[in-house]
Design a protein around this motif. Structure first.
Motif, PDB file in Angstrom:
ATOM      1  N   ASP A 218      48.428 -88.397  97.637  1.00  0.00           N
ATOM      2  CA  ASP A 218      48.375 -87.462  96.515  1.00  0.00           C
ATOM      3  C   ASP A 218      47.443 -86.287  96.810  1.00  0.00           C
ATOM      4  O   ASP A 218      47.781 -85.132  96.545  1.00  0.00           O
ATOM      5  N   ILE A 219      46.264 -86.589  97.353  1.00  0.00           N
ATOM      6  CA  ILE A 219      45.309 -85.498  97.545  1.00  0.00           C
ATOM      7  C   ILE A 219      45.573 -84.707  98.823  1.00  0.00           C
ATOM      8  O   ILE A 219      45.063 -83.604  98.987  1.00  0.00           O
ATOM      9  N   ILE A 220      46.359 -85.255  99.725  1.00  0.00           N
ATOM     10  CA  ILE A 220      46.742 -84.500 100.918  1.00  0.00           C
ATOM     11  C   ILE A 220      47.938 -83.600 100.625  1.00  0.00           C
ATOM     12  O   ILE A 220      47.974 -82.429 101.014  1.00  0.00           O
ATOM     13  N   LEU A 221      48.928 -84.138  99.898  1.00  0.00           N
ATOM     14  CA  LEU A 221      50.180 -83.409  99.680  1.00  0.00           C
ATOM     15  C   LEU A 221      50.203 -82.624  98.376  1.00  0.00           C
ATOM     16  O   LEU A 221      50.823 -81.553  98.308  1.00  0.00           O
ATOM     17  N   THR A 222      49.557 -83.142  97.324  1.00  0.00           N
ATOM     18  CA  THR A 222      49.636 -82.480  96.006  1.00  0.00           C
ATOM     19  C   THR A 222      48.253 -82.408  95.354  1.00  0.00           C
ATOM     20  O   THR A 222      48.089 -82.712  94.171  1.00  0.00           O
ATOM     21  N   ARG A 223      47.280 -82.007  96.125  1.00  0.00           N
ATOM     22  CA  ARG A 223      45.892 -82.003  95.650  1.00  0.00           C
ATOM     23  C   ARG A 223      45.718 -81.178  94.383  1.00  0.00           C
ATOM     24  O   ARG A 223      45.060 -81.603  93.428  1.00  0.00           O
ATOM     25  N   GLN A 224      46.312 -79.994  94.351  1.00  0.00           N
ATOM     26  CA  GLN A 224      46.122 -79.124  93.197  1.00  0.00           C
ATOM     27  C   GLN A 224      46.763 -79.716  91.943  1.00  0.00           C
ATOM     28  O   GLN A 224      46.229 -79.569  90.841  1.00  0.00           O
ATOM     29  N   ALA A 225      47.884 -80.390  92.109  1.00  0.00           N
ATOM     30  CA  ALA A 225      48.526 -81.033  90.958  1.00  0.00           C
ATOM     31  C   ALA A 225      47.615 -82.099  90.360  1.00  0.00           C
ATOM     32  O   ALA A 225      47.540 -82.254  89.135  1.00  0.00           O
ATOM     33  N   VAL A 226      46.913 -82.841  91.221  1.00  0.00           N
ATOM     34  CA  VAL A 226      45.983 -83.863  90.724  1.00  0.00           C
ATOM     35  C   VAL A 226      44.815 -83.202  89.994  1.00  0.00           C
ATOM     36  O   VAL A 226      44.421 -83.639  88.904  1.00  0.00           O
ATOM     37  N   LEU A 227      44.280 -82.135  90.562  1.00  0.00           N
ATOM     38  CA  LEU A 227      43.175 -81.424  89.915  1.00  0.00           C
ATOM     39  C   LEU A 227      43.606 -80.813  88.588  1.00  0.00           C
ATOM     40  O   LEU A 227      42.840 -80.799  87.615  1.00  0.00           O
ATOM     41  N   ASP A 228      44.846 -80.326  88.526  1.00  0.00           N
ATOM     42  CA  ASP A 228      45.365 -79.778  87.267  1.00  0.00           C
ATOM     43  C   ASP A 228      45.487 -80.869  86.216  1.00  0.00           C
ATOM     44  O   ASP A 228      45.196 -80.649  85.027  1.00  0.00           O
ATOM     45  N   ALA A 229      45.916 -82.049  86.641  1.00  0.00           N
ATOM     46  CA  ALA A 229      46.015 -83.176  85.707  1.00  0.00           C
ATOM     47  C   ALA A 229      44.636 -83.546  85.170  1.00  0.00           C
ATOM     48  O   ALA A 229      44.470 -83.818  83.971  1.00  0.00           O
ATOM     49  N   VAL A 230      43.643 -83.543  86.044  1.00  0.00           N
ATOM     50  CA  VAL A 230      42.268 -83.817  85.618  1.00  0.00           C
ATOM     51  C   VAL A 230      41.818 -82.787  84.591  1.00  0.00           C
ATOM     52  O   VAL A 230      41.196 -83.130  83.563  1.00  0.00           O
ATOM     53  N   SER A 231      42.138 -81.515  84.826  1.00  0.00           N
ATOM     54  CA  SER A 231      41.753 -80.450  83.895  1.00  0.00           C
ATOM     55  C   SER A 231      42.373 -80.666  82.518  1.00  0.00           C
ATOM     56  O   SER A 231      41.719 -80.450  81.485  1.00  0.00           O
ATOM     57  N   ILE A 232      43.621 -81.101  82.487  1.00  0.00           N
ATOM     58  CA  ILE A 232      44.297 -81.349  81.204  1.00  0.00           C
ATOM     59  C   ILE A 232      43.647 -82.519  80.480  1.00  0.00           C
ATOM     60  O   ILE A 232      43.419 -82.471  79.255  1.00  0.00           O
TER      61      ILE A 232
ATOM     62  N   LYS B 199      40.623 -83.495  80.656  1.00  0.00           N
ATOM     63  CA  LYS B 199      39.359 -83.002  80.105  1.00  0.00           C
ATOM     64  C   LYS B 199      39.610 -82.159  78.855  1.00  0.00           C
ATOM     65  O   LYS B 199      38.910 -82.287  77.842  1.00  0.00           O
ATOM     66  N   LYS B 200      40.620 -81.291  78.935  1.00  0.00           N
ATOM     67  CA  LYS B 200      40.912 -80.350  77.856  1.00  0.00           C
ATOM     68  C   LYS B 200      41.239 -81.066  76.555  1.00  0.00           C
ATOM     69  O   LYS B 200      40.815 -80.643  75.467  1.00  0.00           O
ATOM     70  N   VAL B 201      42.012 -82.152  76.648  1.00  0.00           N
ATOM     71  CA  VAL B 201      42.404 -82.874  75.427  1.00  0.00           C
ATOM     72  C   VAL B 201      41.348 -83.895  74.994  1.00  0.00           C
ATOM     73  O   VAL B 201      41.533 -84.592  73.992  1.00  0.00           O
ATOM     74  N   GLY B 202      40.268 -84.001  75.749  1.00  0.00           N
ATOM     75  CA  GLY B 202      39.207 -84.941  75.394  1.00  0.00           C
ATOM     76  C   GLY B 202      39.569 -86.388  75.642  1.00  0.00           C
ATOM     77  O   GLY B 202      39.098 -87.286  74.931  1.00  0.00           O
ATOM     78  N   GLU B 203      40.373 -86.632  76.657  1.00  0.00           N
ATOM     79  CA  GLU B 203      40.816 -87.990  76.960  1.00  0.00           C
ATOM     80  C   GLU B 203      39.673 -88.825  77.535  1.00  0.00           C
ATOM     81  O   GLU B 203      38.818 -88.322  78.271  1.00  0.00           O
ATOM     82  N   ASP B 204      39.670 -90.087  77.198  1.00  0.00           N
ATOM     83  CA  ASP B 204      38.749 -91.050  77.786  1.00  0.00           C
ATOM     84  C   ASP B 204      39.407 -91.564  79.066  1.00  0.00           C
ATOM     85  O   ASP B 204      40.282 -92.427  79.023  1.00  0.00           O
ATOM     86  N   PHE B 205      38.991 -91.016  80.208  1.00  0.00           N
ATOM     87  CA  PHE B 205      39.683 -91.336  81.458  1.00  0.00           C
ATOM     88  C   PHE B 205      38.703 -91.518  82.598  1.00  0.00           C
ATOM     89  O   PHE B 205      37.509 -91.212  82.493  1.00  0.00           O
ATOM     90  N   SER B 206      39.229 -91.994  83.702  1.00  0.00           N
ATOM     91  CA  SER B 206      38.432 -92.172  84.915  1.00  0.00           C
ATOM     92  C   SER B 206      39.305 -91.979  86.137  1.00  0.00           C
ATOM     93  O   SER B 206      40.521 -92.199  86.093  1.00  0.00           O
ATOM     94  N   LEU B 207      38.669 -91.578  87.222  1.00  0.00           N
ATOM     95  CA  LEU B 207      39.291 -91.582  88.543  1.00  0.00           C
ATOM     96  C   LEU B 207      38.847 -92.840  89.279  1.00  0.00           C
ATOM     97  O   LEU B 207      37.793 -93.403  88.967  1.00  0.00           O
ATOM     98  N   PRO B 208      39.612 -93.297  90.250  1.00  0.00           N
ATOM     99  CA  PRO B 208      39.170 -94.457  91.042  1.00  0.00           C
ATOM    100  C   PRO B 208      38.025 -94.057  91.973  1.00  0.00           C
ATOM    101  O   PRO B 208      37.848 -92.878  92.290  1.00  0.00           O
ATOM    102  N   GLU B 209      37.274 -95.040  92.415  1.00  0.00           N
ATOM    103  CA  GLU B 209      36.154 -94.773  93.319  1.00  0.00           C
ATOM    104  C   GLU B 209      36.612 -94.543  94.756  1.00  0.00           C
ATOM    105  O   GLU B 209      35.820 -94.096  95.589  1.00  0.00           O
ATOM    106  N   LYS B 210      37.858 -94.854  95.028  1.00  0.00           N
ATOM    107  CA  LYS B 210      38.402 -94.723  96.381  1.00  0.00           C
ATOM    108  C   LYS B 210      39.890 -94.419  96.240  1.00  0.00           C
ATOM    109  O   LYS B 210      40.489 -94.712  95.195  1.00  0.00           O
TER     110      LYS B 210
ATOM    111  N   GLY C  63      50.040 -83.372  69.039  1.00  0.00           N
ATOM    112  CA  GLY C  63      49.377 -82.093  68.783  1.00  0.00           C
ATOM    113  C   GLY C  63      48.073 -81.928  69.530  1.00  0.00           C
ATOM    114  O   GLY C  63      47.306 -80.993  69.262  1.00  0.00           O
ATOM    115  N   ARG C  64      47.805 -82.800  70.497  1.00  0.00           N
ATOM    116  CA  ARG C  64      46.567 -82.698  71.270  1.00  0.00           C
ATOM    117  C   ARG C  64      46.679 -81.651  72.382  1.00  0.00           C
ATOM    118  O   ARG C  64      45.668 -81.179  72.904  1.00  0.00           O
ATOM    119  N   LEU C  65      47.902 -81.321  72.747  1.00  0.00           N
ATOM    120  CA  LEU C  65      48.133 -80.338  73.808  1.00  0.00           C
ATOM    121  C   LEU C  65      49.112 -79.291  73.302  1.00  0.00           C
ATOM    122  O   LEU C  65      50.146 -79.625  72.725  1.00  0.00           O
TER     123      LEU C  65
END
Length: 324
Positions: free
Chosen positions: A170-184, A186-197, A276-278
């Protein structure tokens, strides 16, 4: 050379016995248009020859006279490799077959036969072993740490509602898509986490090369890690075979239900829109939507990507869209 013949269950027994050779699936296969000998029914027949020899009385007694045989010579295995890897496992043959026979699943079983006899693409075999042994984690540490610095998101958080499943691919082939998902998120105030590895290279690689041992090990390790964090849902950016495998097949491999549900990012975004969160701004542009074969045909996620895209663009369906 001895070979390992796949076991039959009710589903594969149907695929084995009920094909009438009508070839209705043939035009649906992209490889058929390269050479008609690559039609799905032709490729699946190689596995049927092996199964007839193993499981039918006529095959055991009369062998080739009943279309039953096991590969023995080097050239026979080489021929099987040629046909087994002229398949994208796109599922198009499955949805066009009047009897509901998944020739792609048969071809995947053929790859298991080949892998058991030490045949298959060298790169895929190496990646499968690397994913199984987690050898990629140390090698990719710098890439992963750089990604986490850019993401600036919670990592390894227990009890978060959403775990965003991110693999090395994911981060080699579609890194920006993953970062965009993270931004969204954050924007909607989601309770989320990324994996440690990174969770796998492109999990499970073993599925693509017929490596059943690697497949089970990788799935078990990833599921164990996820359940250790106890999210309500795991969300994937990847719309390829990772999604339907973890959503539908992994529970069969491990023979138990999981404590979390699996969603594709488009399903989560559609959920945000309905709540209506997004909110997305409609633009005067046209966008062609080509459904992912795994996400749509094997995963059934068809309407959600359209629902999201239609909020910001005029959507044009292309030929062979949705399940077709």
């Amino acid at each position: 050379m001895g070979i390992s013949v796949p076991k039959l269950n009710s589903v594969t027994l149907h695929y084995f016995e009920n094909c009438v050779g009508c070839a209705a699936c043939a035009p649906s296969c992209p490889y058929y248009h390269v050479d008609k000998h690559y039609a799905p029914v032709e490729k699946a027949e190689f596995l049927r020859e092996i199964l007839r020899k193993k499981y039918t009385l006529a095959g055991k007694l009369f062998g080739p006279l009943t279309g039953a045989k096991l590969p023995k010579r080097e050239e026979e295995f080489r021929k099987l490799i040629e046909f087994a890897y002229r398949c994208a496992d796109c599922g198009h043959c499955y949805v066009t077959c009047p009897f509901g026979i998944d020739s792609g699943a048969m071809v995947n079983k053929l790859r298991q036969v080949l892998f058991g006899a030490s045949y298959g693409p060298t790169l895929l075999r190496q990646l499968s072993a690397l994913e199984r042994d987690k050898g990629y984690i140390a090698a990719a540490r710098a890439i992963w740490e750089d990604f986490l610095r850019d993401a600036q998101a919670p990592v390894g958080k227990k009890g978060a509602r959403i775990l965003l499943m991110v693999s090395l691919g994911d981060i080699i082939l579609t890194r920006q898509a993953v970062l965009d998902a993270v931004s969204i998120l954050k924007k909607v105030g989601e309770d989320f986490s990324l994996p440690e590895k990174p969770l796998g290279i492109f999990p499970p690689v073993g599925y693509t090369v017929g490596d059943a041992e690697s497949l089970k090990t990788v799935v078990a390790d990833i599921v164990s890690y996820i359940e250790g964090l106890s999210p309500q849902a795991v969300v994937m950016i990847n719309g390829c075979y990772t999604y339907p495998y973890f959503r539908f097949e992994a529970t069969n491999i491990l023979k138990r239900k999981f404590s979390f549900k699996v969603l594709h990012i488009s399903e989560l975004l559609a959920e945000y829109l309905r709540q209506g969160r997004l909110r997305l701004k409609k633009r005067s542009v046209k966008a062609a939507l080509q459904d992912s074969c795994q996400l749509a045909r094997r995963g059934g996620v068809i309407e959600e990507p359209r629902e999201v895209l239609e909020t910001c663009a005029e959507v044009i369906d292309v030929k062979h869209s949705r399940r077709m």
